[in-house]
Write an enzyme that holds these catalytic residues in place. Structure first.
Site, short mmCIF file in Angstrom:
data_model
loop_
_atom_site.label_atom_id
_atom_site.label_comp_id
_atom_site.label_asym_id
_atom_site.label_seq_id
_atom_site.Cartn_x
_atom_site.Cartn_y
_atom_site.Cartn_z
N ARG A 37 0.82 -1.21 0.00
CA ARG A 37 0.00 0.00 0.00
C ARG A 37 0.86 1.27 0.00
NH1 ARG A 37 -4.31 -1.71 -2.18
NH2 ARG A 37 -4.74 -3.81 -1.45
N HIS A 67 7.57 -7.58 -6.83
CA HIS A 67 6.33 -6.93 -7.24
C HIS A 67 6.30 -5.51 -6.67
CE1 HIS A 67 2.14 -6.12 -8.06
NE2 HIS A 67 1.90 -7.36 -8.50
N TYR A 70 1.01 -1.72 -5.01
CA TYR A 70 -0.21 -1.46 -5.79
C TYR A 70 -0.46 0.03 -5.99
CZ TYR A 70 -1.45 -6.31 -4.74
OH TYR A 70 -1.46 -7.68 -4.62
N HIS A 107 1.94 -3.13 -12.03
CA HIS A 107 0.66 -2.90 -12.70
C HIS A 107 0.81 -1.64 -13.52
CE1 HIS A 107 -1.62 -5.24 -9.29
NE2 HIS A 107 -0.69 -5.95 -9.90
N GLU A 142 2.35 -6.21 -16.02
CA GLU A 142 1.43 -7.30 -15.72
C GLU A 142 0.16 -7.16 -16.56
OE1 GLU A 142 0.80 -8.07 -11.57
OE2 GLU A 142 -0.79 -9.53 -11.95
N ASP A 176 -0.96 -12.94 -15.88
CA ASP A 176 -1.71 -13.35 -14.71
C ASP A 176 -2.96 -14.09 -15.20
OD1 ASP A 176 -3.75 -13.22 -12.59
OD2 ASP A 176 -2.32 -11.97 -11.51
N HIS A 179 -6.25 -12.52 -14.22
CA HIS A 179 -6.49 -11.24 -14.90
C HIS A 179 -6.87 -11.43 -16.37
CE1 HIS A 179 -3.75 -8.98 -11.79
NE2 HIS A 179 -4.78 -9.61 -11.23
N HIS A 211 1.63 -15.44 -13.30
CA HIS A 211 0.93 -15.48 -12.01
C HIS A 211 -0.17 -16.51 -12.16
CE1 HIS A 211 2.11 -11.10 -10.76
NE2 HIS A 211 3.06 -11.98 -10.53
N ASP A 224 -11.21 -9.14 -11.17
CA ASP A 224 -9.94 -9.35 -10.47
C ASP A 224 -10.12 -9.80 -9.02
OD1 ASP A 224 -7.32 -9.50 -9.74
OD2 ASP A 224 -6.90 -7.36 -9.89
N HIS A 226 -9.07 -13.13 -6.98
CA HIS A 226 -8.35 -14.41 -7.09
C HIS A 226 -9.03 -15.50 -6.27
CE1 HIS A 226 -4.32 -12.15 -8.03
NE2 HIS A 226 -5.35 -11.61 -8.64
N GLU A 256 -0.69 -16.51 -6.46
CA GLU A 256 -1.16 -15.35 -5.68
C GLU A 256 -2.58 -15.65 -5.23
OE1 GLU A 256 -0.86 -12.58 -9.00
OE2 GLU A 256 0.73 -11.54 -7.93
ZN ZN Z 1 -5.07 -9.63 -9.28
FE FE Z 2 -0.93 -10.93 -10.47
FE FE Z 3 0.01 -7.93 -9.51
#
Ligand code: ZN
Ligand code: FE
Ligand code: FE
Length: 276
Positions: A37, A67, A70, A107, A142, A176, A179, A211, A224, A226, A256
């Site tokens: 975050r 990664h 976000y 992202h 991604e 992913d 995704h 992913h 989105d 998971h 993930e």
């Molecule tokens: Zn995701």
């Molecule tokens: Fe991912």
């Molecule tokens: Fe991601």
């Protein structure tokens, strides 16, 4: 070699991640470069990194995926957010040179009403402002679900970003499964078709990591969310075809899925048992 692992916590440093990987039978893993975050990264500890690199070697752990947080959004309408994105990516890439030769996934961003075209321009401007020839890390875009104003839900958008990056050889893509499925690419009925579309638009040589996630929603839902392997709309058999596909099987696969370490260990074991 089957490079399979999951997202691990980096809260205690590098060596503890290698130990977690060993515990759950992972041969690769992914970690956040800092709090997902946002915020500052923890200080690098040279001893921890040295011990980690030794352990990684011993365990035969392959390429790692770092990664980005976000909150990194290169195409925000807010200049302060874009500035955070530049500073964070630059700092992350410098830090990653202490563990050279790995992957850095991010992202692409959300353009928030500015339009995809502006989004693509701002994202490539950031990459051109940050990438240098000396970097040993490959930076990955991604594939996104296309939720809200996300850029990268269509392969064409990724291609456009890649085309505008001058140091193009530093760039790749991370696919992913949740995704792309949510984005409307049917990897259940037509994995071959999706991969040949990817090859036609982006080029399979750009694909550097996967992913591996199931999805709570139907194909094209753009949500989105998971799911655990085999407990979503994609299902175990389709994901088994992903890990065994000749165009993908050499890549690092990172789970993930909503799991703690024991759940990841079970998924890794299951997938290993289905690898041909
Ligand atoms: Zn995701
Ligand atoms: Fe991912
Ligand atoms: Fe991601």
């Amino acid at each position: 070699m089957f490079y399979i692992g999951c997202h691990l916590s980096c809260a205690k440093g590098y060596l503890p991640m290698a130990k977690d990987a060993e515990k759950i039978g992972a041969t690769t893993f992914q970690f956040f470069t800092r709090n997902p975050r946002g915020g500052n990264a923890r200080a690098l500890d040279e001893n921890d990194i040295a011990a980690f690199l030794k352990k990684k070697e011993e365990l035969g752990i392959g390429t790692l995926v770092a990664h980005a947080p976000y909150t990194l959004n290169a195409c925000s309408a807010d200049e302060a957010v874009r500035d955070f994105a530049w500073r964070t990516m630059r700092d992350d890439l410098q830090r990653l040179e202490h563990t050279p030769g790995n992957l850095y996934n991010f992202h692409p961003g959300s353009h928030v009403k500015q339009g995809t075209e502006t989004g693509i321009r701002l994202i490539s401007e950031m990459l051109n402002g940050i990438l240098t020839p000396e970097l040993s890390t490959t930076v990955l875009l991604e594939t996104m679900a296309g939720k809200g104003s996300e850029v990268g839900g269509r392969f064409e958008e990724l291609r456009e970003i890649l085309d505008r990056v001058e140091l193009s050889e530093k760039m790749g893509v991370c696919l992913d499964t949740c995704h792309v499925w949510d984005g409307g690419y049917d990897i259940v009925k037509d994995l071959d078709g999706v991969l040949s579309e990817f090859d036609r638009v982006v080029g399979l040589h750009r694909l550097k990591a996967v992913h591996l996630n199931d999805s709570l929603n139907v194909c094209g839902a753009k949500k989105d969310r998971h799911a655990k392997i085999g407990e979503g709309q994609i299902g175990l058999e389709a994901l088994v075809r992903v890990i065994n596909h000749p165009a993908l099987k050499h890549l690092p696969f990172c789970l993930e899925t909503p799991n703690e370490l024991d759940g990841y260990a079970r998924e890794i074991e299951l997938l290993k048992s289905r690898r041909v």
